[in-house]
Design a protein around this motif. Structure first.
Motif, short mmCIF file in Angstrom:
data_model
loop_
_atom_site.label_atom_id
_atom_site.label_comp_id
_atom_site.label_asym_id
_atom_site.label_seq_id
_atom_site.Cartn_x
_atom_site.Cartn_y
_atom_site.Cartn_z
N VAL A 19 41.09 38.87 47.04
CA VAL A 19 41.86 38.01 46.16
C VAL A 19 42.84 38.87 45.38
N ASN A 20 43.90 38.26 44.90
CA ASN A 20 44.84 38.96 44.03
C ASN A 20 44.27 38.92 42.62
N ARG A 57 36.21 26.67 49.68
CA ARG A 57 37.13 26.32 48.59
C ARG A 57 36.85 27.17 47.36
N ASP A 59 38.78 29.09 45.92
CA ASP A 59 39.91 29.05 45.00
C ASP A 59 39.83 27.89 44.01
N SER A 60 38.94 26.94 44.26
CA SER A 60 38.82 25.80 43.36
C SER A 60 37.96 26.12 42.13
N SER A 63 38.58 30.40 37.05
CA SER A 63 38.49 31.84 36.79
C SER A 63 38.65 32.11 35.30
N SER A 66 41.36 30.34 33.30
CA SER A 66 41.39 28.89 33.36
C SER A 66 40.81 28.28 32.09
#
Length: 95
Positions: A19-20, A57, A59-60, A63, A66
């Motif tokens: 991940v970035n 998923r 990415d859902s 993080s 958020s």
């Protein structure tokens, strides 16, 4: 990874997909000639994370940037502190 697996048990160690995570964190270590590492210390409900991984998923999940990010205080806090101690002792014993 070996030190974490020894301390926490291999079943609690989960490789993450690339991940970035940061665009600049590597620059700091590079600037002073030291290795840099970035690891995730899970803090969400395990069932939520496992479901997201199973359903592809990841990415859902919220993080740390958020407004929906709300890690469980425990065991997140104690695990994070233990991880910092493990990595520090491992680094000091290898130098």
């Amino acid at each position: 990874m070996a030190a974490f697996a020894e301390r926490f048990g291999a079943q609690r160690i989960m490789p993450m997909p690339q991940v970035n995570a940061s665009k600049d964190v590597g620059v700091f270590g590079e600037a002073i000639g030291v290795p840099t590492v970035f690891w995730f210390c899970g803090g969400l409900e395990p069932e939520t994370v496992l479901t997201a991984l199973t359903e592809n998923r990841i990415d859902s999940l919220p993080s740390n940037h958020s407004p929906y990010f709300a890690p469980l205080v425990e065991p997140t806090l104690s695990t994070g502190v233990q991880a910092l101690v493990v990595v520090t002792l491992t680094w000091l014993h290898s130098t």
